[in-house]
Design an enzyme around this catalytic site. Structure first.
Site, PDB file in Angstrom:
ATOM      1  N   ASP A 142       0.878  -1.161   0.000  1.00 20.97           N
ATOM      2  CA  ASP A 142       0.000   0.000   0.000  1.00 20.97           C
ATOM      3  C   ASP A 142       0.929   1.229   0.000  1.00 20.97           C
ATOM      4  O   ASP A 142       2.134   1.101   0.237  1.00 20.97           O
ATOM      5  CB  ASP A 142      -0.856  -0.092   1.281  1.00 20.97           C
ATOM      6  CG  ASP A 142      -1.620   1.165   1.583  1.00 20.97           C
ATOM      7  OD1 ASP A 142      -2.357   1.608   0.704  1.00 20.97           O
ATOM      8  OD2 ASP A 142      -1.479   1.686   2.714  1.00 20.97           O
ATOM      9  N   ASP A 144       0.036   5.137   1.179  1.00 24.43           N
ATOM     10  CA  ASP A 144      -0.078   6.044   2.338  1.00 24.43           C
ATOM     11  C   ASP A 144      -0.141   5.275   3.644  1.00 24.43           C
ATOM     12  O   ASP A 144      -0.942   4.346   3.792  1.00 24.43           O
ATOM     13  CB  ASP A 144      -1.332   6.906   2.198  1.00 24.43           C
ATOM     14  CG  ASP A 144      -1.190   7.933   1.101  1.00 24.43           C
ATOM     15  OD1 ASP A 144      -0.590   8.982   1.355  1.00 24.43           O
ATOM     16  OD2 ASP A 144      -1.667   7.660  -0.021  1.00 24.43           O
ATOM     17  N   ASP A 344      -2.013  -0.502   5.656  1.00 30.49           N
ATOM     18  CA  ASP A 344      -2.393   0.045   6.967  1.00 30.49           C
ATOM     19  C   ASP A 344      -3.869   0.381   7.078  1.00 30.49           C
ATOM     20  O   ASP A 344      -4.325   0.798   8.140  1.00 30.49           O
ATOM     21  CB  ASP A 344      -1.628   1.354   7.218  1.00 30.49           C
ATOM     22  CG  ASP A 344      -2.149   2.481   6.342  1.00 30.49           C
ATOM     23  OD1 ASP A 344      -2.315   2.257   5.121  1.00 30.49           O
ATOM     24  OD2 ASP A 344      -2.416   3.580   6.873  1.00 30.49           O
TER      25      ASP A 344
HETATM   26  O1  LIG Z   1      -4.474   3.060  -0.350  1.00 27.54           O
HETATM   27  P1  LIG Z   1      -3.565   4.134   0.162  1.00 27.54           P
HETATM   28  O2  LIG Z   1      -2.310   4.292  -0.632  1.00 27.54           O
HETATM   29  O3  LIG Z   1      -3.300   3.981   1.639  1.00 27.54           O
HETATM   30  O4  LIG Z   1      -4.386   5.490  -0.020  1.00 27.54           O
HETATM   31  C1  LIG Z   1      -5.507   5.746   0.825  1.00 27.54           C
HETATM   32  C2  LIG Z   1      -5.725   7.243   0.886  1.00 27.54           C
HETATM   33  O5  LIG Z   1      -4.438   7.798   1.222  1.00 27.54           O
HETATM   34  C3  LIG Z   1      -4.319   9.199   1.236  1.00 27.54           C
HETATM   35  O6  LIG Z   1      -4.974   9.709   2.391  1.00 27.54           O
HETATM   36  C4  LIG Z   1      -4.364   9.284   3.610  1.00 27.54           C
HETATM   37  O7  LIG Z   1      -3.018   9.804   3.647  1.00 27.54           O
HETATM   38  C5  LIG Z   1      -2.939  11.257   3.667  1.00 27.54           C
HETATM   39  C6  LIG Z   1      -1.466  11.636   3.617  1.00 27.54           C
HETATM   40  O8  LIG Z   1      -0.751  11.072   4.656  1.00 27.54           O
HETATM   41  C7  LIG Z   1      -3.658  11.781   4.934  1.00 27.54           C
HETATM   42  O9  LIG Z   1      -3.611  13.211   4.962  1.00 27.54           O
HETATM   43  C8  LIG Z   1      -5.118  11.309   4.923  1.00 27.54           C
HETATM   44  O10 LIG Z   1      -5.753  11.687   6.125  1.00 27.54           O
HETATM   45  C9  LIG Z   1      -5.162   9.773   4.791  1.00 27.54           C
HETATM   46  O11 LIG Z   1      -6.514   9.322   4.662  1.00 27.54           O
HETATM   47  C10 LIG Z   1      -4.838   9.816  -0.043  1.00 27.54           C
HETATM   48  O12 LIG Z   1      -4.800  11.213   0.055  1.00 27.54           O
HETATM   49  C11 LIG Z   1      -6.231   9.309  -0.376  1.00 27.54           C
HETATM   50  O13 LIG Z   1      -6.649   9.810  -1.630  1.00 27.54           O
HETATM   51  C12 LIG Z   1      -6.161   7.782  -0.473  1.00 27.54           C
HETATM   52  O14 LIG Z   1      -7.428   7.256  -0.846  1.00 27.54           O
END
Ligand SMILES: O=P(O)(O)OC[C@H]1O[C@H](O[C@H]2O[C@H](CO)[C@@H](O)[C@H](O)[C@H]2O)[C@H](O)[C@@H](O)[C@@H]1O
Length: 399
Positions: A142, A144, A344
């Site tokens: 993954d 983020d 995560d």
């Molecule tokens: O599947 P992933 O790669 O984990 O993406 C899921 C979402 O991740 C991002 O949002 C998350 O991370 C951000 C930066 O650290 C944080 O600000 C936010 O609160 C988290 O939810 C991304 O911006 C989303 O578009 C993704 O869907």
């Protein structure tokens, strides 16, 4: 790495590569384009130098007279509760006064009990790898919260150079894919490694080199990228592009006065971020999402870490993307396979479920707090993920 969005017809041979769920799509969705803790020394001790239609026009809600707000308190409050539970604080350190007045740090019992059930993938590395002998390992990551730490601003979620180097090195040895909720182009912008697979928009936008650098040959669903390189390319939700675009614009408009709210266009899905919104305004923001989404019966909402994600209702998720990629590599025989999935987020649970259902591989949840998960193993943070990747490289180099 960009491929045009034009429709790509599949041959029957290519269709055989589809995971079962996909071939059973309703037709309106398928107009697609394409245990040992002490013996970790050998692989797991870092060297001293290591740092480690498409929408029907009838749903043109922008021009529609606004009805009284539909308040689905059930769903909205579930989202808000989930929001509070998301991004749990670091492991709670319980402090207690001793008789001498000094404060003694106690371990978080709840977390320790949880780790006993989902052991650290670093501490149990040797025993995990025992089961990997003779199997083809495939690594799914993954982005983020796994490769980059969670930060306030989603546009600033950069990956460290050290992490990039670790992913690159592991990808030279083990077929590797990054599966993210973000748009594929955005993840590529952050990661910048051409040798791996990317599955953006929760797996609805897959692309990677037809011939992976580790010698495995991907089969079927090939196309050419802008530079003329042969790639594996698959997008099961192209019908939704226009609808998603419309929802993005509507949500952006409706939420523009909510301080801190951010709407992110992830190509086949839209993220609505709560992280920088004051908690007293979460209800308002969630209601706006609920109000807009009610107009789109073909879309649904899932929840991540302080984010609501608007997605097409198709039988496709990160788990399906894992199945697709395994098949694309001709790696469908579960007996020879060892997929490792590290993530995560709630959306990563779909991938853990696939591994559990097939009784193959290892799901690893990245979390510093106890959380309900289908993952058998855990790592505390992106820096532990990096350490784990180094361990994999050292282990792999022995064979
Ligand atoms: O599947 P992933 O790669 O984990 O993406 C899921 C979402 O991740 C991002 O949002 C998350 O991370 C951000 C930066 O650290 C944080 O600000 C936010 O609160 C988290 O939810 C991304 O911006 C989303 O578009 C993704 O869907």
């Amino acid at each position: 790495m960009n491929v045009g969005e034009s429709a790509m017809a599949f041959t029957s041979k290519q269709r055989n590569l589809f995971p079962e769920g996909l071939s059973s799509f309703p037709s309106e969705y398928t107009k697609s384009s394409l245990g040992a803790t002490s013996s970790t020394q050998s692989y797991c001790t870092a060297p001293a130098s290591s740092t480690g239609s498409i929408i029907s026009a009838s749903i043109a809600i922008a021009t529609r007279k606004r009805k009284p707000r539909y308040r689905d308190h059930g769903r909205v409050s579930t989202w808000i509760e989930g929001m509070r539970a998301a991004s749990p604080p670091r492991v709670a350190i319980l402090k207690t006064a001793t008789c001498s007045g000094a404060r003694k740090v106690l371990p978080d019992t709840q977390y320790n009990e949880w780790v006993a059930k989902h052991p650290s993938a670093l501490a149990t590395f040797e025993s995990m790898m025992e089961a990997a002998k003779g199997k083809q390992m495939v690594l799914f990551l993954d982005y983020d919260g796994t490769l980059s730490p969670i930060v306030e601003d989603p546009d600033q979620a950069y990956m460290s150079e050290a992490m990039r180097a670790a992913v690159k090195e592991v990808a030279m040895n083990i077929p590797t894919a990054i599966i993210s909720g973000r748009g594929r182009d955005k993840v590529y912008e952050f990661v910048q490694l051409a040798e791996i697979f990317y599955a953006g928009s929760h797996g609805m936008d897959i692309m990677g080199p037809a011939e992976a650098c580790n010698g495995l040959k991907a089969d079927g669903l090939k196309s050419k990228d802008e530079k003329g390189n042969e790639v594996v390319f698959f997008q099961p939700a192209t019908e939704f592009l226009v609808m998603i675009d419309e929802v993005y614009k509507t949500l952006e408009h409706k939420t523009k006065n909510i301080v801190g709210a951010k709407v992110e266009h992830n190509k086949f899905c839209v993220s609505v971020h709560f992280r920088r919104v004051e908690e007293k305004n979460w209800q308002l923001l969630a209601e706006e999402v609920e109000f807009v989404i009610k107009q789109y019966p073909k879309l649904h909402v899932t929840q991540g870490r302080k984010v609501l994600e608007v997605r097409p209702t198709i039988h496709w998720d990160k788990g399906k993307a894992v199945e697709f990629l395994l098949k694309a590599f001709g790696l469908a025989n579960p007996h020879n396979l060892l997929p490792v999935y590290i993530g995560d987020d709630q959306t990563d649970e779909d991938a853990f479920s696939v591994l559990n259902k097939e009784h193959i591989g290892y799901g690893i949840l990245v979390s510093s707090a106890a959380k309900a998960t289908g993952a058998a193993y855990s790592l505390k943070s992106p820096s532990e993920v990096m350490e784990f990747l180094h361990c994999l490289v050292r282990w792999r180099s022995k064979f």
